[in-house]
Enzyme design. Structure first.
Site, short mmCIF file in Angstrom:
data_model
loop_
_atom_site.label_atom_id
_atom_site.label_comp_id
_atom_site.label_asym_id
_atom_site.label_seq_id
_atom_site.Cartn_x
_atom_site.Cartn_y
_atom_site.Cartn_z
CD GLU A 23 -0.95 0.88 3.60
OE1 GLU A 23 -1.41 1.99 3.29
OE2 GLU A 23 -1.03 0.38 4.74
CE LYS A 157 -2.70 2.47 13.54
NZ LYS A 157 -2.62 1.62 12.38
N1 PSU Z 1 -1.81 2.18 10.23
C1 PSU Z 1 -0.51 2.58 10.25
N2 PSU Z 1 -0.05 3.33 9.24
C2 PSU Z 1 -0.85 3.70 8.21
C3 PSU Z 1 -2.22 3.26 8.20
C4 PSU Z 1 -2.64 2.50 9.23
O1 PSU Z 1 0.21 2.27 11.18
O2 PSU Z 1 -0.38 4.40 7.32
C5 PSU Z 1 -3.08 3.61 7.05
C6 PSU Z 1 -3.42 2.37 6.20
O3 PSU Z 1 -3.39 2.74 4.84
C7 PSU Z 1 -4.83 2.04 6.61
C8 PSU Z 1 -5.38 3.40 6.86
O4 PSU Z 1 -5.56 1.35 5.63
O5 PSU Z 1 -4.34 4.10 7.52
C9 PSU Z 1 -6.64 3.38 7.72
O6 PSU Z 1 -7.20 4.64 7.71
P1 PSU Z 1 -8.67 4.83 8.33
O7 PSU Z 1 -8.48 4.56 9.79
O8 PSU Z 1 -8.99 6.25 8.01
O9 PSU Z 1 -9.53 3.82 7.65
#
Ligand code: PSU
Ligand code: MN
Length: 302
Positions: A23, A157
């Protein structure tokens, strides 16, 4: 809209060789410059060293691209205007002509269309703390339920609500396979305090499990939760205070929607004096290794 697949990735797919999707939101929104570019390049090198082909995914120049070169990654890493694209806005992002990075959800969609079965990242999005009132639940969870890709991440996380994240994954029928551990990992920490829903040891076992799910035509993806190496972890007790404070900061600042996860990652980075980033880099590399090995086991049909 057709995908623009690089010659290298297309050749690997045509030859049935192991391929690992990557990604790019982690590059544009998840890490600061220049560690974001360095990590993206290091992850590609690790995948290659393990005998697989890396396929980073993003939207550039109005096209959904599969397989990026150094210049592409550098554009995403340097730009502060890159869109963060998930299922809801992937097509919009491509039409806009602006650079767009793909989240776990959007990367899964594109990987599945391209025929890539395995995807390595850092952490998935999940149910946010306070979701009872904010309703903030990442689209990554719904995507895991519907799109047939194996996502290798270091768990969820601890700044998310991990118990609720696991409940939703179970409700949606997403297998959560913890690699070599009886505990569900919490990204920077090896142990979230919650038990592994399923434990498996080794890439070959996980590949065999994926094949048996396919034979049952279960559909949907799976989460492989791979704990950060012990030498690189920040224990959960140590993270707890930083997380509480970062969460309080985000509420005080009125952060909502797509901005929440990048805001929290940056707040934790500052509060740990950069240590969280070193751990983040180590766990992404570790996930790239396991993903390459799973892709290799799948390609070998072992
Ligand atoms: N967790 C991390 N680093 C990131 C992300 C998540 O430690 O960069 C990114 C990933 O691309 C994940 C996104 O899919 O954040 C999730 O965002 P949201 O919580 O807005 O769905
Ligand atoms: Mn959200």
């Amino acid at each position: 809209m057709s995908l623009a697949i690089s010659d290298e990735v297309q050749a690997a797919l045509d030859g049935g060789r192991p391929t690992v999707a990557l990604e790019t939101t982690i590059v544009s929104h998840g890490m600061p410059w220049p560690q974001n570019l360095e990590t993206a390049l290091a992850v590609e090198a690790i995948v290659r060293d393990r005998g697989a082909t890396p396929a980073a995914i993003a939207v550039l120049d109005g096209r959904i691209r599969v397989g990026l070169d150094r210049g592409d990654l550098e554009r995403l890493a340097r730009s502060t205007e890159t869109l963060k694209l998930s299922r809801a806005d992937l097509a919009y992002g491509a039409l806009s002509g602006k650079p767009g990075a793909t989240t776990v959800a959007a990367t899964m969609i594109v990987a599945a269309r391209a025929g890539i079965e395995v995807f390595a990242t850092g952490g998935i999005g999940g149910v946010h703390r306070g979701a009872g009132t904010s309703f903030d639940i990442s689209a990554d969870l719904g995507e895991l339920a519907r799109t047939d890709v194996i996502v290798v991440a270091a768990g969820a996380k601890a700044l998310l609500d991990i118990p609720k994240t696991l409940e939703i994954l179970e409700t949606l029928g997403v297998p959560v396979v913890c690699h070599g551990t009886d505990a569900f990992p919490a990204f920077w920490s090896r142990d979230s305090g919650l038990p592994a829903p399923i434990r498996m040891d080794g890439a070959a076992t996980i590949a065999a499990f994926a094949r048996s799910r396919k034979a049952l035509a279960l559909g949907g993806g799976m989460l492989v939760a791979n704990p950060v190496p012990a030498a690189d972890e920040i224990p959960a007790a140590e993270m707890a205070t930083h997380i509480e404070e970062a969460h309080a900061d985000s509420i005080a600042a009125g952060i909502a929607g797509k901005a929440v996860t990048p805001f929290l990652l940056d707040a934790i980075f500052k509060r740990t004096g950069g240590r969280s980033l070193a751990t983040n880099i180590a766990l992404v590399k570790n996930n790239a290794r396991l993903a390459a090995d799973i892709a290799t086991a799948l390609a070998a049909g072992a």
